[in-house]
Enzyme design. Structure first.
Site, PDB file in Angstrom:
ATOM      1  N   TYR A 189      40.517 -61.008  14.127  1.00  0.00           N
ATOM      2  CA  TYR A 189      39.819 -60.706  15.383  1.00  0.00           C
ATOM      3  C   TYR A 189      39.449 -62.005  16.113  1.00  0.00           C
ATOM      4  CZ  TYR A 189      36.497 -58.582  18.637  1.00  0.00           C
ATOM      5  OH  TYR A 189      35.830 -58.179  19.767  1.00  0.00           O
ATOM      6  N   LYS A 243      40.878 -63.544  19.826  1.00  0.00           N
ATOM      7  CA  LYS A 243      40.059 -63.841  21.001  1.00  0.00           C
ATOM      8  C   LYS A 243      40.153 -65.324  21.383  1.00  0.00           C
ATOM      9  CE  LYS A 243      38.551 -59.619  21.600  1.00  0.00           C
ATOM     10  NZ  LYS A 243      38.950 -58.798  22.752  1.00  0.00           N
TER      11      LYS A 243
END
Ligand code: NAP
Length: 244
Positions: free
Chosen positions: A167, A171
């Site tokens: 994750y 990002k």
């Protein structure tokens, strides 16, 4: 092709959570909102809810992890509106098999990157010709504080112990898209920025975040509606600039 006086905005992953609220708040300013969703029923229901509030809201089918779907969505927007004024790359996932770098499942990391980074990149590439046709388009990449390299390396940061390699890397990569695209488009009126919504109670985190969804939507909305003298190539939350 109709010549529109109203702005047109696409929000991906807008059937629920932060994306739905971003669509609502942008729609309240008079923008025609295209609620992107991969699930037809969920997307139509969300668009109907916002239409019921008096907003100009339309469902558009788009699975950001499916290139054909992304290309088809761009073609549909081109034929219906001829341009795009606002793109909010909001669609995102986590995965329970993501985790710390030594043990995270590689297939989970791959899934996350495919949606959160490659998906946003594919959507941006497909929509850029339409964004260039708008007088002063805005691109907002919905990032996360977890994607900040600085924050991940700051031993005093409250979130430093949260280590989700898939994750966070997705990002950080999305932030790279923001910086590189902002540079490439610096001589145009298009502004490209990353928004960190902050830790917000949504399905993504089992509703564990302390912020409400309207609070989480605030920064993406602000960046989507930036005036002509607003910044480009930045990364911010509702309190201000986030260090890359
Ligand atoms: P959410 O409620 O789970 O919503 C995520 C949305 O993305 C859903 O509409 C989902 O659609 C959609 N989506 C996922 N994969 C997709 C795909 N391949 N194609 C199209 N749509 C897809 O989560 P959220 O918290 O609102 O998250 C919105 C964004 O904010 C994400 O990018 C997330 O990383 C970011 N963010 C959230 C927080 C937080 O604390 N909540 C903090 C920082 C950043 P389905 O309903 O079909 O699954």
């Amino acid at each position: 092709m109709p010549r529109l006086s109203k702005k047109v905005g696409l929000i991906t992953g807008a059937n629920k959570g932060i994306g739905f609220e971003v669509a609502r708040q942008i729609g309240r300013t008079g923008v025609i909102i295209l609620l992107g969703a991969r699930n037809k029923r969920a997307g139509e229901k969300a668009a109907a809810a916002l239409s019921g509030e008096g907003l100009a809201a339309h469902f558009i089918a788009i699975d950001v992890a499916d290139r054909d779907s992304v290309v088809a969505a761009a073609a549909a927007i081109k034929s219906e509106f001829g341009r795009l004024d606002i793109l909010v790359n909001n669609a995102g996932i986590g995965d329970s098999a993501d985790g710390a770098a030594p043990t995270a499942r590689l297939d989970a990391v791959e899934r996350i990157l495919r949606t959160n980074f490659l998906g946003a990149l594919a959507v941006t590439q497909a929509m850029l010709p339409l964004l260039r046709k708008a007088p002063s388009a805005r691109i907002v990449n919905v990032s996360s504080g977890l994607g900040s390299l600085a924050q991940n390396g700051d031993l005093d940061h409250p979130a430093v112990a949260t280590k989700l390699i898939g994750y966070s890397a997705s990002k950080a990569a999305l932030n790279m898209l923001t910086v590189q695209l902002a540079y490439l488009l610096r001589k145009t009126a298009i502004k490209v920025n990353s928004a960190d919504p902050g830790y917000t109670a949504t399905d993504l985190n089992g509703h564990s975040g302390p912020q409400t969804i309207p609070e989480g939507a605030a920064e993406p909305v602000r960046l989507a509606l930036l005036p002509g003298d607003g910044p480009t190539g930045t990364y911010s939350d509702s309190r201000g600039i986030v260090p890359w």
